[in-house]
Design a protein around this motif. Structure first.
Motif, PDB file in Angstrom:
ATOM      1  N   SER A  34     -10.962  -8.533  -3.013  1.00  0.00           N
ATOM      2  CA  SER A  34     -11.162  -8.268  -1.961  1.00  0.00           C
ATOM      3  C   SER A  34     -12.910  -8.006  -1.492  1.00  0.00           C
ATOM      4  N   THR A  45     -13.628  -4.620   0.742  1.00  0.00           N
ATOM      5  CA  THR A  45     -13.182  -3.376   0.641  1.00  0.00           C
ATOM      6  C   THR A  45     -14.753  -3.264  -0.206  1.00  0.00           C
ATOM      7  N   GLN A  68      -5.566   0.533   3.036  1.00  0.00           N
ATOM      8  CA  GLN A  68      -5.926  -1.156   1.923  1.00  0.00           C
ATOM      9  C   GLN A  68      -5.798  -0.909   0.117  1.00  0.00           C
ATOM     10  N   THR A  77       0.755  -0.708   0.220  1.00  0.00           N
ATOM     11  CA  THR A  77       0.292   0.116   0.245  1.00  0.00           C
ATOM     12  C   THR A  77       1.151   1.671   0.134  1.00  0.00           C
ATOM     13  N   ALA A  86      -4.610  -5.347   1.247  1.00  0.00           N
ATOM     14  CA  ALA A  86      -4.638  -5.123   0.257  1.00  0.00           C
ATOM     15  C   ALA A  86      -5.356  -5.965  -0.871  1.00  0.00           C
TER      16      ALA A  86
END
Length: 466
Positions: free
Chosen positions: A277, A280, A397, A24, A463
């Motif tokens: 993800s 997210t 993330q 990240t 992430a």
């Protein structure tokens, strides 16, 4: 995020190899603390842009000038009364901001991808900020006549679009001034300084009115129009340090996609988020809902104070000063809790308190202004921390080099949902004929976002793949 970044490893890796966790942007800052001058210069930009959010959009230009008796249609007053005429202006402003939300939802992903691919976020931030200041300057031409209402509402909506474009790249640049262990307090500092800037701006306006140096009842709305121009000067003076002192995070540039290709890239980005993800992805969705509700609190808060609780113009100013003061202090303080307890807990706690307090304000509104003084200030203690923690939650993330793209997607999902609070506000007012019930529409949006967010796992997920 449609192509591999250097941080994700070679694309020739074997199919059975363990996936490489993307680095990240925050992790690029692990070498040591960031110079305070850079941190403060970045945070000062929030202070610089605060006149639009606090003075123009929330407490002064819209609530005390644009949505006031100055712009009501005499025919509506004669047929339905002053309350209905004011409610019509309130819903008209809501319509304009809804249209602005649709525009930003369409253009933000493209601009975010282009900013990342060029590696020149500051350049993009500069031009979008310049355009925002131009829209504020144009408010000078909104004279005190009902025929100028839609010009004012249109410029406010345009300013909101440009403000969001600026905010996308500003948020992306947080990785230039924060580390994994300081992201919460840095994010909180930015939000806190923004609220503090709002306090000072409102104090200056109140002093000008009380001393008759700049009375708010000046003919043809001259004071309000000069306030808009002064906000432009404020933005130039305090926004410049960011462009001078904050560096770009050096990442590999990528070929710039064409306009329609960028939409294809956006579709692939969303697919990739959902596949690699899931947390997210659903954070984007849930935060879009509750962030729209949070925006509604500040967009329509001063209108509720004046239209539902009978606050005078000066009382709205004093409340705005107190509201921004407590919001700034709470946001800076809670930023440290963000680093210690995690952004997830901060968001859940802040939204829960906000919903309960908002319901009490509606239920007890017949008791008079004291209800809004107490409940409104408590609301302001929760909005800032929730907004700041949402930014730090996502920043933890994002793969390096994709900050503008991801924060643009963050803005896009927010604006895709931005019709919700204004629409629910308008619907509840239209059904009941009274401004106070519009509050329930905003609270409903926040509650839905909170419920969606509660279904997510913890924020320490890796992430998303680039």
């Amino acid at each position: 995020m449609s192509e591999p970044s250097p941080a994700t490893g070679s694309s020739s890796a074997t199919e059975n190899a363990a996936p490489v966790r993307p680095v990240t942007g925050l992790e690029l800052q692990r070498g040591g603390p960031v110079a305070p001058r850079k941190v403060w210069s970045w945070a000062a930009f929030d202070w610089a842009m605060q006149p639009f959010n606090t003075v123009i959009l929330t407490f002064v230009f819209t609530a005390m000038y644009l949505v006031s008796e100055t712009f009501v249609d005499p025919a509506v007053v004669e047929a339905q009364g002053m309350d209905a005429a004011i409610a019509q202006l309130s819903s008209g402003l809501g319509l304009a901001t809804t249209i602005g939300g649709v525009v930003i939802a369409l253009v933000a992903p493209i601009l975010g991808q282009w900013a990342d691919s060029s590696g020149r976020r500051k350049t993009w931030l500069f031009w979008s900020t310049l355009a925002l200041l131009g829209s504020m300057a144009a408010l000078w031409f909104v004279e005190a006549d009902p025929s100028f209402f839609w010009l004012g509402a249109g410029l406010i909506a345009l300013g909101a679009v440009l403000n969001q474009v600026s905010e996308t790249n500003y948020n992306a640049m947080i990785v230039s001034v924060a580390t994994p262990t300081t992201i919460g307090r840095v994010s909180g500092l930015g939000w806190g300084l923004g609220y503090s800037g709002g306090v000072l701006a409102l104090i200056l306006i109140a002093v000008g009115d009380l001393t008759d140096l700049a009375p708010l009842d000046a003919a043809n709305g001259m004071t309000y129009r000069w306030i808009a121009v002064a906000g432009v000067v404020w933005g130039v003076v305090f926004g410049w340090p960011l462009f001078k002192n904050v560096p770009e995070v050096v990442v590999e540039t990528r070929p710039r996609l064409g306009f329609f290709q960028a939409y294809v890239g956006l579709f692939r980005t969303v697919q990739n988020l959902f596949r690699t993800s899931r947390t997210t992805f659903w954070f984007m969705v849930s935060s879009a809902v509750f962030r729209d509700g949070l925006s509604g609190v500040f967009t329509f808060g001063a209108i509720i104070a004046s239209a539902a609780f009978g606050f005078s113009g000066l009382e709205v100013l004093v409340f705005g000063i107190a509201a921004n003061l407590v919001a700034g202090i709470s946001t800076i303080a809670v930023g440290r809790l963000d680093d210690r307890l995690g952004a997830r807990r901060v968001i859940i706690g802040a939204l829960s308190i906000l919903v309960v307090t908002g319901l009490l304000i509606v239920a007890l509104h017949s008791l008079g202004p004291i209800v809004f003084w107490i409940g409104g200030l408590l609301l302001c203690c929760t909005v800032g921390p929730a907004q700041s923690a949402s930014r730090s939650y996502l920043a933890r993330q994002i793969p390096a080099g994709h900050e503008s793209e991801m924060f643009a997607l963050y803005a896009t999902t927010g604006k895709a949902a931005s019709f919700m609070a204004p629409a629910m506000w308008t619907l509840f007012i239209t059904i009941t004929g009274h401004t106070i019930w519009g509050t329930l529409g905003i609270l409903l949006v926040i509650l839905v976002g909170l419920v969606l967010f509660l279904t997510l796992r913890g924020e320490q997920e890796q992430a998303p793949a680039a």
